[in-house]
Write an enzyme that holds these catalytic residues in place. Sequence first.
Site, PDB file in Angstrom:
ATOM      1  N   ASP A 163       0.840  -1.205   0.000  1.00 13.65           N
ATOM      2  CA  ASP A 163       0.000   0.000   0.000  1.00 13.65           C
ATOM      3  C   ASP A 163       0.869   1.247   0.000  1.00 13.65           C
ATOM      4  OD1 ASP A 163      -2.172  -1.683   0.201  1.00 13.65           O
ATOM      5  OD2 ASP A 163      -2.289  -1.503   2.387  1.00 13.65           O
TER       6      ASP A 163
HETATM    7  N1  URA Z   1      -1.221  -5.997   3.796  1.00  9.20           N
HETATM    8  C1  URA Z   1      -1.712  -4.747   3.825  1.00  9.20           C
HETATM    9  O1  URA Z   1      -2.747  -4.501   4.422  1.00  9.20           O
HETATM   10  N2  URA Z   1      -1.039  -3.780   3.172  1.00  9.20           N
HETATM   11  C2  URA Z   1       0.123  -3.997   2.524  1.00  9.20           C
HETATM   12  O2  URA Z   1       0.719  -3.059   1.973  1.00  9.20           O
HETATM   13  C3  URA Z   1       0.639  -5.307   2.518  1.00  9.20           C
HETATM   14  C4  URA Z   1      -0.055  -6.293   3.168  1.00  9.20           C
END
Ligand code: URA
Length: 241
Positions: free
Chosen positions: A105
Amino acid sequence: MKQRLSHILFSQGFGTRRLCAGLVWNGEVAVAGQVVDDPDAEFETEGLHFTVGGQDWPFFDKALVMLNKPAGYECSQKPRHHPSVMSLLPAPLRERGLQPIGRLDEDTTGLLLLTDDGSLIHKLTSPKHHVPKVYEARCKHPLTAAMTEQLLAGVELKEPEGKFQRPPETTRAEAAEIVDDTLLRLTLLEGKYHQVKRMVAAVGNRVEALHRPQFGALVLPADLEPGQWRWVGSPAEVWGQ
Ligand code: URA
């Protein structure tokens, strides 16, 4: 295999064949410390190192690099709100069409692998291959043993608000450890959308900051600063062979 220098530069992302020949003619390319001014000069590519404009460049048939992803970068090639992680890589790697192996993310930090090897992307992201990914989640509320037990047993993932509703899916953590009051270390074998955040939400807590220190057997080196990248010598380093 022996290849012409201009072709080597072209395959490594240094632009069109014409631009690559131009780099050689301009004396910008050196092999083993010697400037080479003939674009047709042939070199064995296996283990080859050359420099372009003084910068060292190893030859890789397929590129595999690690990036210490900072917060505020999107993994998408066409980012919507923040710059793309691709902007942290040098032009030849962007030119080769590297893509992230799975996504983090925008606000997640840590180890991101990128490659131009489509079959490697497929293998490393396929749930069939059970590649462990380790995450450290700083949570809003104190963690409890009941939470980690639930995460290990399996939780139901809800669609994020505003998304169309798919049938609920269950998922479990391979390992879940409370590091301190609010720091959770989770190992996952899949890579579903917002998986850690949704799993933590499912046990009544909330992720406030998320970091990935490990992908497969590869651990983020302590001296790789946020925003920096480095070559991974071989996919075997990720598989742990
Ligand atoms: N899980 C998440 O919620 N975000 C990420 O960036 C990676 C794994």
